[in-house]
Scaffold this active site. Structure first.
Site, PDB file in Angstrom:
ATOM      1  CD  GLU A 173       4.872  43.724  11.339  1.00  0.00           C
ATOM      2  OE1 GLU A 173       5.989  43.846  10.810  1.00  0.00           O
ATOM      3  OE2 GLU A 173       3.946  43.068  10.833  1.00  0.00           O
TER       4      GLU A 173
ATOM      5  CE  LYS B 114       7.275  40.513  11.709  1.00  0.00           C
ATOM      6  NZ  LYS B 114       6.915  39.627  10.597  1.00  0.00           N
TER       7      LYS B 114
END
Length: 297
Positions: free
Chosen positions: A178, A215
């Protein structure tokens, strides 16, 4: 160690989204405040974490929190170690709700340098991953933040993310990488192009069969991350809500057909501790339905 085949298939092609239930120490008071639990309502960390655990348990046990629309959930370490109705949380998620469990493993962010915040050191990572495997966790999540389109900073963030991801893969888990781009960045679109290109370079170094999930902030230019979604080493590309309202996050997400949601604030928007169970289930169900529809658009 072989991945759970049913969980892998659900994450690769299941219809729905990943719920982010992983607020940690720093973000817990804000999450509780939005839920109607103010700092004066609890005393010390133990009571604070009990309050947030009760909130998460209420979400997980809600009528609409099942694999019909929610295919995965990211947990905070304390949640993984806790129980709901006498059952370990990761076990309950998969066995009772059909939801694949993930674990947040990062320990927060360093101060900003070169327009980014890399992750703090994780000295006990190997032990945490071993505990995660034992608890029935499928994958992990680790977050960095990018504030501006700075090539040097973005290269450092992505390199660190893949360094940790390889350790996670080695433990038999699937990492959610992420590198969040701040939605308020004046150079958001440019930063996202740099992130995409850096991710592709690192993805191309992974051995065949080593799978990751990305992500990412919902991009300014729809389709920016399509090339990543199509990469052989990518199980799924998911989107963070990043501070957008549920409505705006869903509108933006629906324009990106190869991304599904992994929302936190947008999932819990409008929920309140004082709601009756019926009111709570209705409000959460409406959020889940909105996010689901945006994810399968």
């Amino acid at each position: 160690m072989a991945l759970n085949a049913d969980q892998k298939n659900q994450m690769a092609s299941g219809k729905g989204f990943i719920a982010a239930l992983d607020q940690s120490g720093g973000s817990t008071p804000k999450a509780l405040s939005l839920y109607g639990v103010e700092p004066g309502d609890y005393s010390g960390d133990a009571e604070m974490f009990k309050a947030v655990h009760d909130m998460r348990a209420r979400i997980i046990l809600a009528d609409d929190f099942t694999s019909e629309k929610v295919i995965g959930a990211i947990l905070f370490e304390r949640t993984m170690d806790d129980e709901i109705n006498g059952k370990p949380v990761a076990q309950l998620l998969w066995e009772d709700r059909g939801v694949v469990p993930f674990l947040k493993i990062d320990k927060g962010l360093e101060d900003t340098a070169n327009g980014v915040q890399t992750m703090k050191p994780m000295p006990e990572l190997d032990a945490l991953l071993a505990r995660a495997v034992k608890a029935g966790i499928f994958g992990t999540k680790e977050r960095s933040v990018i504030h501006e389109a700075n090539e040097t900073g973005i290269a450092a963030v992505v390199a660190q993310q893949f360094e940790i991801a390889k350790i996670v893969c080695g433990a038999g888990l699937v990492p959610i990488i992420e590198p969040e781009v701040n939605i308020h960045s004046d150079t958001k679109a440019e930063a996202e192009e740099m992130v995409r290109d850096a991710l592709v370079r690192h993805l191309n170094t992974l051995p065949e069969g080593e799978m990751v999930i990305l992500k990412l902030t919902i991009p300014e230019v729809p389709g920016t991350y399509d090339v990543i979604a199509d990469h052989a080493n990518v199980l799924r590309v998911v989107a963070l809500s990043g501070g957008y309202s549920t409505e705006e996050a869903c509108t933006r997400l629906a324009q990106n057909s190869k991304m599904i949601a992994s929302f936190s604030r947008a999932l819990t928007e409008g929920l309140n501790v004082k709601m009756t169970d019926a009111e709570f289930n209705t409000a959460l169900g409406a959020n889940i339905d909105k996010i689901y529809r945006a994810s399968v658009a």
